[in-house]
Design an enzyme around this catalytic site. Structure first.
Site, PDB file in Angstrom:
ATOM      1  N   HIS A 461       0.808  -1.157  -0.014  1.00  0.00           N
ATOM      2  CA  HIS A 461       0.046  -0.001  -0.130  1.00  0.00           C
ATOM      3  C   HIS A 461       0.730   1.192   0.058  1.00  0.00           C
ATOM      4  O   HIS A 461       0.836   2.180  -0.851  1.00  0.00           O
ATOM      5  CB  HIS A 461      -0.768   0.005   1.264  1.00  0.00           C
ATOM      6  N   GLU A 462       1.905   1.412   0.862  1.00  0.00           N
ATOM      7  CA  GLU A 462       2.663   2.463   1.001  1.00  0.00           C
ATOM      8  C   GLU A 462       3.540   2.625  -0.519  1.00  0.00           C
ATOM      9  O   GLU A 462       3.916   3.682  -0.453  1.00  0.00           O
ATOM     10  CB  GLU A 462       3.563   2.537   2.298  1.00  0.00           C
ATOM     11  N   HIS A 465       1.619   4.383  -2.810  1.00  0.00           N
ATOM     12  CA  HIS A 465       1.771   5.987  -2.678  1.00  0.00           C
ATOM     13  C   HIS A 465       3.078   6.423  -3.123  1.00  0.00           C
ATOM     14  O   HIS A 465       3.509   7.575  -3.871  1.00  0.00           O
ATOM     15  CB  HIS A 465       1.664   6.374  -1.450  1.00  0.00           C
ATOM     16  N   HIS A 468       3.527   6.679  -6.528  1.00  0.00           N
ATOM     17  CA  HIS A 468       2.712   8.027  -7.245  1.00  0.00           C
ATOM     18  C   HIS A 468       3.654   9.286  -7.078  1.00  0.00           C
ATOM     19  O   HIS A 468       3.764  10.143  -7.969  1.00  0.00           O
ATOM     20  CB  HIS A 468       1.355   8.155  -6.184  1.00  0.00           C
TER      21      HIS A 468
HETATM   22 ZN   LIG Z   1      -2.829   5.359   2.130  1.00  0.00          ZN
END
Ligand SMILES: [Zn+2]
Length: 673
Positions: A461-462, A465, A468
């Site tokens: 998940h991290e 990010h 991104h």
């Molecule tokens: Zn998040």
């Protein structure tokens, strides 16, 4: 005193010279950063030429460079290290920085230029990203109060300053309570705990200078303790301490801060012409209104309640064998694990030796290689701020993409939870500037460091990010990387989680720490078929927190609120199952009160899940989780930052707007047909 913030950085990739930066450097650096910024603003407003895009909007984008750098380094270090010196600077400077922010955002001459330009926007020939930047800059000023009259503006500035102090106090109080508590365990108290929990508890004790074992309030330790400890008495003590963070009367009590925070936010919304703070916040999101959020949370809540009835019945059958005919909140995780072991023959402790931190991080890297063509090279020569932190240079072919810092382990002083942040953001306004991105996790440190499957998902998940931020390819700093609408920002992170569960990933990277054997296929199949297990619980604990958030921020008169009673009554009204605790209670709900980032916005994870479930289906439909066409279209979304409307970006990737079907199916909440 030489101050590293006043010198050019000659480190590789211009990384902050962490080995030289000390808490005492920040006050002077913040002071100079703010002073320089005001001079830059003065130069924009004093320009005798009429406002144009270059002399106003681009000049604003160029302003505040030193302040941005100092603020980024400080914000990251105070979260990752949290030592007393940094915390003192945080208390001193949070209100000063808020006051400075108001000086800029409420500057009448500056706003007059932006508004003039905005009023003529139809006549100006502009590229799409510039047009969007002008509109969003104007909107940002209006939402900060720049269009208000004098007394209202003064009040807006006072509110910002007071809120900055309250947010800082709230976060520091949670940190205080997490540092202050531990449960010492003797050998006899370890019943049920698998080796990895014992190892984590031994490490936590060592770190605190204790013999034996200790359970702390770090999620990566308390969660497995509640899952495995056969000692119901100790589970009760640990659970009650966990949910009491921020509630202790005295100087670190957050209960008293919440009504004041909510009242100031409500007042700010009214000054800006909105009836409620929730209306104000939602107006600038994809969702648009609290009603739209309510429809989504309501649909999911009802489906999850039905599911929880079945889950509870199964757990009670197991608990009955221990003589229990009802469960408490400190029992659910424990009996869920027992049921999981018996129904799916899936034992978390048997899985864990296959999830070695280094291998799972490598899986996250290699997935980015296959999808987006990135490569990662360890750079042990680059100084970091703690011995646990590793630096990696990220490239695409010959091109440097960014620097990635990995800070995986829990330690005293580090903020709890997991997050991505940046030390520097990508932009290309005056030549290409590549980003410096950090991922923080709170995995239990041990040798080898073994992750739960949930931990591994959090890592992915991290890292979503992080991608991104790393892949960002925009012109303007304000549009960089994760600077997107709040209910879009979780899409790249949540969609990335899907690649962990791809069988190819598990077979290649889930390898036993001692034998290096791959995860046995039968065990992998059981893991994947158990994915929907306990999703009623997970959905309820999350959605209850999202509903509490929205209701707190939609209250017409929050100043008089008794927060404990409000929490009780809200949960009773929505039919919260007694055996399930809300994921974050208000007194330690840092998403809402340690800053305004997720205030009236905790629903964003669910909103983004609609997108990520629907979005990953693009790869499923293509029959290949690494389908090059879908990967190229997703990469475009990640590169675009906020340079285009999020729904337009999504539709460009997927070909159509998303629906909730894939989300309900993935959570096992779809109605049986
Ligand atoms: Zn998040």
């Amino acid at each position: 005193m030489t101050n590293p913030f006043f010198e050019p950085w000659t480190t590789p990739f211009g990384a902050p010279p962490f080995d030289r930066i000390r808490a005492e450097h920040f006050p002077a650096a913040f002071d100079r950063g703010m002073a320089d910024n005001l001079i830059e603003i003065e130069a924009i407003t004093a320009n005798p030429m009429p406002a144009d895009f270059a002399n106003t909007i681009e000049a604003l984008e160029r302003s505040g460079g030193l302040l941005t750098t100092v603020g980024a380094v400080f914000g990251n270090l105070v979260a990752s290290l949290g030592d007393d010196g940094l915390q003192q600077v945080e208390r001193d400077y949070a209100p000063k920085l808020a006051a400075h922010g108001s000086k800029v955002s409420l500057n009448p001459a500056l706003f007059a230029r932006v508004a003039d330009l905005h009023g003529r926007r139809e006549e100006l020939a502009m590229a799409a990203d510039a047009r969007r930047l002008l509109e969003r800059t104007y909107l940002g000023f209006v939402r900060s109060g720049a269009a208000l009259d004098g007394p209202a503006k003064t009040r807006m500035a006072e509110i910002s300053e007071r809120l900055a102090t309250l947010h800082t106090d709230f976060g520091q109080n949670v940190l205080h309570d997490e540092r202050a508590w531990h449960l010492p365990l003797a050998e006899a108290d370890l019943a049920g705990l698998p080796d990895f929990v014992r190892d984590g508890a031994a490490e936590a004790a060592r770190e605190r200078g204790l013999d034996g074992y200790a359970i702390t309030l770090s999620r990566s330790l308390i969660d497995p303790f509640l899952t495995f400890s056969a000692r119901r008495d100790l589970r009760e003590i640990a659970y009650n301490s966990w949910i009491a963070r921020g509630t202790h009367p005295g100087p670190h009590d957050n209960m008293a801060l919440i009504p004041e925070i909510l009242a100031l936010r409500a007042e700010r919304a009214r000054l800006l012409g909105y009836a409620l703070y929730a209306d104000f916040r939602l107006a600038d999101t994809m969702a648009g209104t609290p009603d739209a959020v309510g429809r989504l949370t309501g649909e999911v809540w009802q489906a999850a309640l039905l599911r929880v009835d079945d889950e509870r019945a199964a757990l009670l059958r197991m608990a009955g064998a221990d003589g229990l005919n009802a469960m408490a909140a400190w029992d659910w995780r424990y009996y869920a694990e027992q049921v999981r072991q018996s129904e799916y023959a899936l034992d978390e402790a048997a899985l864990k030796p296959y999830f070695v931190f280094e291998n799972i991080q490598q899986a996250a890297f290699d997935t980015a290689t296959r999808l987006f063509g990135l490569s990662f090279a360890a750079r042990p020569d680059i100084a970091t701020y703690h011995q646990d932190v590793r630096a990696y240079a990220v490239s695409e072919g010959d091109r440097h993409i960014g620097l990635f810092l990995s800070d995986p382990f829990a330690r005293a002083g580090k903020r709890s939870g997991a997050w991505m942040s940046s030390y520097r953001e990508q932009q290309s306004l005056d030549g290409e500037i590549r980003p410096i991105i950090v991922n923080n996790n709170n995995f239990a440190k041990a040798s080898p460091a073994l992750l739960s499957f949930d931990d591994a998902e959090t890592l992915f998940h991290e890292f979503g990010h992080a991608l991104h931020g790393l892949l960002s390819d925009v012109r303007y700093p304000s549009q960089s990387g994760t600077s997107v609408r709040r209910d879009f920002v979780e899409f790249p992170s949540q969609v990335y989680e899907h690649w962990l569960s791809v069988p190819e990933t598990l077979q290649a990277y889930a390898r036993h720490h001692a034998s290096n054997d791959p995860l046995p296929v039968a065990l992998m199949d059981r893991l994947l078929s158990a994915r929907n297990f306990n999703q009623g619980f997970a959905t309820i604990e999350y959605t209850a927190a999202a509903i509490l958030d929205m209701d707190l921020h939609a209250h017409p008169d929050p100043a008089s609120l008794d927060i404990a009673a409000f929490e009780r009554e809200t949960l009773a009204r929505i039919g919260m199952p007694a055996e399930i605790g809300v994921r974050h209670r208000p007194p330690h709900f840092q998403h809402l009160f340690a800053g305004a980032g997720y205030a009236a916005g905790y629903y964003s994870y669910l909103w983004a899940e609609v997108l990520d479930a629907d979005g990953f289906a693009a790869f499923e439909d293509a029959g290949d989780p690494f389908d090059p066409g879908a990967a190229a279209r997703l990469k475009l979304v990640l590169q675009s930052g906020d340079s285009a409307d999020p729904m337009e970006l999504y539709v460009g990737f997927r070909g159509a707007a998303p629906g909730t079907a894939a989300l309900l199916r993935n959570r096992g909440l779809a109605k049986a047909s």
